[in-house]
Design a protein around this motif. Structure first.
Motif, PDB file in Angstrom:
ATOM      1  N   PRO A  66       0.835  -1.207   0.000  1.00 24.03           N
ATOM      2  CA  PRO A  66       0.000   0.000   0.000  1.00 24.03           C
ATOM      3  C   PRO A  66       0.870   1.257   0.000  1.00 24.03           C
ATOM      4  N   ASP A  67       0.260   2.364  -0.364  1.00 25.97           N
ATOM      5  CA  ASP A  67       0.935   3.658  -0.237  1.00 25.97           C
ATOM      6  C   ASP A  67       0.826   4.175   1.193  1.00 25.97           C
ATOM      7  N   ILE A  68      -0.281   3.828   1.861  1.00 27.80           N
ATOM      8  CA  ILE A  68      -0.493   4.238   3.253  1.00 27.80           C
ATOM      9  C   ILE A  68      -1.368   3.202   3.946  1.00 27.80           C
ATOM     10  N   VAL A  69      -1.095   2.974   5.215  1.00 25.00           N
ATOM     11  CA  VAL A  69      -1.954   2.136   6.056  1.00 25.00           C
ATOM     12  C   VAL A  69      -2.563   3.024   7.133  1.00 25.00           C
ATOM     13  N   TYR A  70      -3.890   3.102   7.153  1.00 24.47           N
ATOM     14  CA  TYR A  70      -4.603   3.741   8.263  1.00 24.47           C
ATOM     15  C   TYR A  70      -4.870   2.642   9.279  1.00 24.47           C
ATOM     16  N   HIS A  71      -4.146   2.653  10.386  1.00 21.56           N
ATOM     17  CA  HIS A  71      -4.288   1.572  11.370  1.00 21.56           C
ATOM     18  C   HIS A  71      -5.280   1.976  12.457  1.00 21.56           C
ATOM     19  N   LEU A  72      -6.557   1.619  12.204  1.00 22.85           N
ATOM     20  CA  LEU A  72      -7.644   1.913  13.137  1.00 22.85           C
ATOM     21  C   LEU A  72      -8.109   0.657  13.863  1.00 22.85           C
ATOM     22  N   GLY A  73      -7.702  -0.508  13.365  1.00 28.30           N
ATOM     23  CA  GLY A  73      -8.265  -1.776  13.810  1.00 28.30           C
ATOM     24  C   GLY A  73      -7.681  -2.303  15.103  1.00 28.30           C
ATOM     25  N   GLU A  74      -8.050  -1.685  16.220  1.00 26.54           N
ATOM     26  CA  GLU A  74      -7.606  -2.155  17.530  1.00 26.54           C
ATOM     27  C   GLU A  74      -8.790  -2.189  18.497  1.00 26.54           C
ATOM     28  N   TYR A  75      -8.596  -2.892  19.598  1.00 26.47           N
ATOM     29  CA  TYR A  75      -9.595  -2.934  20.666  1.00 26.47           C
ATOM     30  C   TYR A  75      -9.739  -1.516  21.223  1.00 26.47           C
ATOM     31  N   ASP A  94       0.004  -7.454  19.792  1.00 23.12           N
ATOM     32  CA  ASP A  94       0.442  -8.317  18.684  1.00 23.12           C
ATOM     33  C   ASP A  94       0.178  -7.622  17.349  1.00 23.12           C
ATOM     34  N   GLY A  95      -0.956  -6.934  17.273  1.00 24.29           N
ATOM     35  CA  GLY A  95      -1.335  -6.265  16.028  1.00 24.29           C
ATOM     36  C   GLY A  95      -0.390  -5.150  15.641  1.00 24.29           C
ATOM     37  N   ILE A  96      -0.040  -4.268  16.591  1.00 25.32           N
ATOM     38  CA  ILE A  96       0.809  -3.125  16.220  1.00 25.32           C
ATOM     39  C   ILE A  96       2.184  -3.565  15.761  1.00 25.32           C
ATOM     40  N   GLY A 107       7.857   0.063   3.071  1.00 28.21           N
ATOM     41  CA  GLY A 107       8.269   1.461   2.945  1.00 28.21           C
ATOM     42  C   GLY A 107       7.118   2.428   2.811  1.00 28.21           C
ATOM     43  N   CYS A 108       5.977   2.101   3.447  1.00 25.71           N
ATOM     44  CA  CYS A 108       4.814   2.985   3.307  1.00 25.71           C
ATOM     45  C   CYS A 108       4.524   3.721   4.612  1.00 25.71           C
ATOM     46  N   LYS A 109       3.717   4.744   4.496  1.00 26.84           N
ATOM     47  CA  LYS A 109       3.354   5.552   5.657  1.00 26.84           C
ATOM     48  C   LYS A 109       2.298   4.831   6.491  1.00 26.84           C
ATOM     49  N   ILE A 110       2.368   5.001   7.807  1.00 27.38           N
ATOM     50  CA  ILE A 110       1.320   4.528   8.702  1.00 27.38           C
ATOM     51  C   ILE A 110       0.680   5.722   9.388  1.00 27.38           C
ATOM     52  N   LEU A 111      -0.650   5.758   9.345  1.00 31.07           N
ATOM     53  CA  LEU A 111      -1.379   6.697  10.190  1.00 31.07           C
ATOM     54  C   LEU A 111      -1.968   5.850  11.319  1.00 31.07           C
ATOM     55  N   TYR A 112      -1.535   6.127  12.538  1.00 31.35           N
ATOM     56  CA  TYR A 112      -1.975   5.351  13.691  1.00 31.35           C
ATOM     57  C   TYR A 112      -3.012   6.124  14.484  1.00 31.35           C
ATOM     58  N   ALA A 113      -4.138   5.451  14.758  1.00 35.70           N
ATOM     59  CA  ALA A 113      -5.175   6.061  15.597  1.00 35.70           C
ATOM     60  C   ALA A 113      -4.843   5.790  17.055  1.00 35.70           C
ATOM     61  N   GLY A 114      -4.202   6.762  17.704  1.00 27.39           N
ATOM     62  CA  GLY A 114      -3.897   6.648  19.121  1.00 27.39           C
ATOM     63  C   GLY A 114      -5.155   6.874  19.939  1.00 27.39           C
ATOM     64  N   SER A 115      -4.999   6.981  21.244  1.00 29.68           N
ATOM     65  CA  SER A 115      -6.156   7.210  22.115  1.00 29.68           C
ATOM     66  C   SER A 115      -5.919   8.420  23.004  1.00 29.68           C
ATOM     67  N   SER A 116      -6.928   9.282  23.050  1.00 23.82           N
ATOM     68  CA  SER A 116      -6.836  10.483  23.892  1.00 23.82           C
ATOM     69  C   SER A 116      -6.871  10.141  25.379  1.00 23.82           C
ATOM     70  N   THR A 117      -7.118   8.865  25.724  1.00 19.26           N
ATOM     71  CA  THR A 117      -7.092   8.488  27.143  1.00 19.26           C
ATOM     72  C   THR A 117      -5.734   8.754  27.770  1.00 19.26           C
ATOM     73  N   TYR A 153       5.326   8.286   9.628  1.00 15.96           N
ATOM     74  CA  TYR A 153       4.134   8.039  10.439  1.00 15.96           C
ATOM     75  C   TYR A 153       3.458   9.348  10.812  1.00 15.96           C
ATOM     76  N   ALA A 154       2.186   9.198  11.158  1.00 16.46           N
ATOM     77  CA  ALA A 154       1.413  10.276  11.796  1.00 16.46           C
ATOM     78  C   ALA A 154       0.523   9.615  12.833  1.00 16.46           C
ATOM     79  N   ILE A 155       0.373  10.267  13.981  1.00 20.96           N
ATOM     80  CA  ILE A 155      -0.452   9.732  15.059  1.00 20.96           C
ATOM     81  C   ILE A 155      -1.592  10.697  15.345  1.00 20.96           C
ATOM     82  N   THR A 156      -2.807  10.176  15.255  1.00 21.03           N
ATOM     83  CA  THR A 156      -3.995  10.985  15.511  1.00 21.03           C
ATOM     84  C   THR A 156      -4.645  10.559  16.829  1.00 21.03           C
ATOM     85  N   TYR A 157      -5.450  11.465  17.381  1.00 20.89           N
ATOM     86  CA  TYR A 157      -6.174  11.182  18.616  1.00 20.89           C
ATOM     87  C   TYR A 157      -7.617  11.632  18.448  1.00 20.89           C
TER      88      TYR A 157
END
Length: 288
Positions: A66-75, A94-96, A107-117, A153-157
């Motif tokens: 992929p050109d980018i992975v939006y990694h939203l798929g977590e508990y 295990d997933g991350i 060699g692609c970008k990851i956008l990681y959905a972090g948690s505002s907690t 990478y980029a990390i969003t909350y």
């Protein structure tokens, strides 16, 4: 040029809206990887290729770069994570690791959905629950992969997302959807004590606008996507206008969280929807 985009958790609440928006652009080829733990095939949208499986198996399941992975798929539940710690570890830890190894390989970008907690209660929230700790430590691992291996990478909350396709019933129901369902059924609104805990409720449209912008132009940490308006849970229940029933306090339930949106706003993002208007609209349509 065709851009290949992979969304983990693409059949979930936020992920399905992201897939829907991305797939409207004919220059995007959109793929979803989801284990359907809280995601649903009812959330599938046109022009997206759906792949079923765990993010820990991403290297076996995804055969393209992929050109980018939006990694939203977590508990993603706070209070329930105490009972589900095995799932929290499997889906989040295990997933991350598997996803980061995958993006490093391609060699692609990851956008990681972090948690505002992790910003909750002056930073004390980061270890307040199994969910909060895994998400906070995952953001550190994403940053380290950037430093160690030059992974872009980029990390969003996100801050308390609401809107269509929220989970309405059961153990993993989200607050606004749960309140709407209770109003529809003429039931009391249940609030975990003390009720004064504040949240910044953010409409799904505003979340997706932020994700698209950060995916294109954002690099680094602290891309908060949240409404500046904070309301207590009790205030939200009062907006709905039903009788309230207080529940005992629960572990992991933070009182406040700082909303940091400056870096996202610098990309041109701003919130456009308000929770008050959304509740009024829901009232007018009999809580649909």
């Amino acid at each position: 040029m065709i851009k290949k985009i992979l969304v983990t958790g693409g059949a979930g609440f936020v992920g399905s809206h992201l897939c829907e928006r991305l797939s409207r652009d004919e220059s995007n080829e959109v793929y979803s990887l989801d284990n359907y733990f809280t995601g649903s095939k009812d959330n599938h949208v046109p022009n997206v290729t759906y792949i079923e499986g765990l993010t820990s198996d991403i290297d076996k399941l995804i055969s393209f770069a992929p050109d980018i992975v939006y990694h939203l798929g977590e508990y993603s539940r706070v209070e329930q994570s105490f009972d589900d710690i095995d799932k929290v570890w499997k889906f989040n830890k295990d997933g991350i690791f598997a996803v980061l190894e995958f993006v490093r390989k391609h060699g692609c970008k990851i956008l990681y959905a972090g948690s505002s907690t992790k910003f909750g209660d002056g930073g004390l929230g980061r270890s307040a629950s199994p969910y909060a700790w895994t998400k906070a430590s995952n953001t550190e691992l994403v940053q380290n992969y950037g430093a160690w291996f030059n992974v872009p990478y980029a990390i969003t909350y996100f801050y308390n997302v609401y809107g269509p396709r929220e989970i309405q019933t059961g153990k993993y129901a989200t607050l606004i959807a749960l309140f709407k369902e209770k109003m529809k059924n003429k039931e009391k609104l249940t609030i975990v004590s003390p009720g004064t805990q504040k949240r910044n409720f953010t409409h799904i449209d505003d979340i997706i606008n932020g994700l698209i912008l950060v995916g294109k132009n954002g690099y680094g940490d602290e891309f908060g996507i949240g409404s500046p308006e904070a309301f207590s849970i009790k205030e939200i229940a009062e907006m709905f206008g039903a009788e309230i029933e207080m529940l005992p306090e629960r572990k992991g339930n933070r009182m406040t969280a700082d909303v940091m949106t400056a870096k996202t706003e610098a990309l041109g993002w701003k919130p456009t929807r308000s929770i008050k208007e959304y509740i009024e609209e829901a009232k007018a349509t009999n809580w649909r």
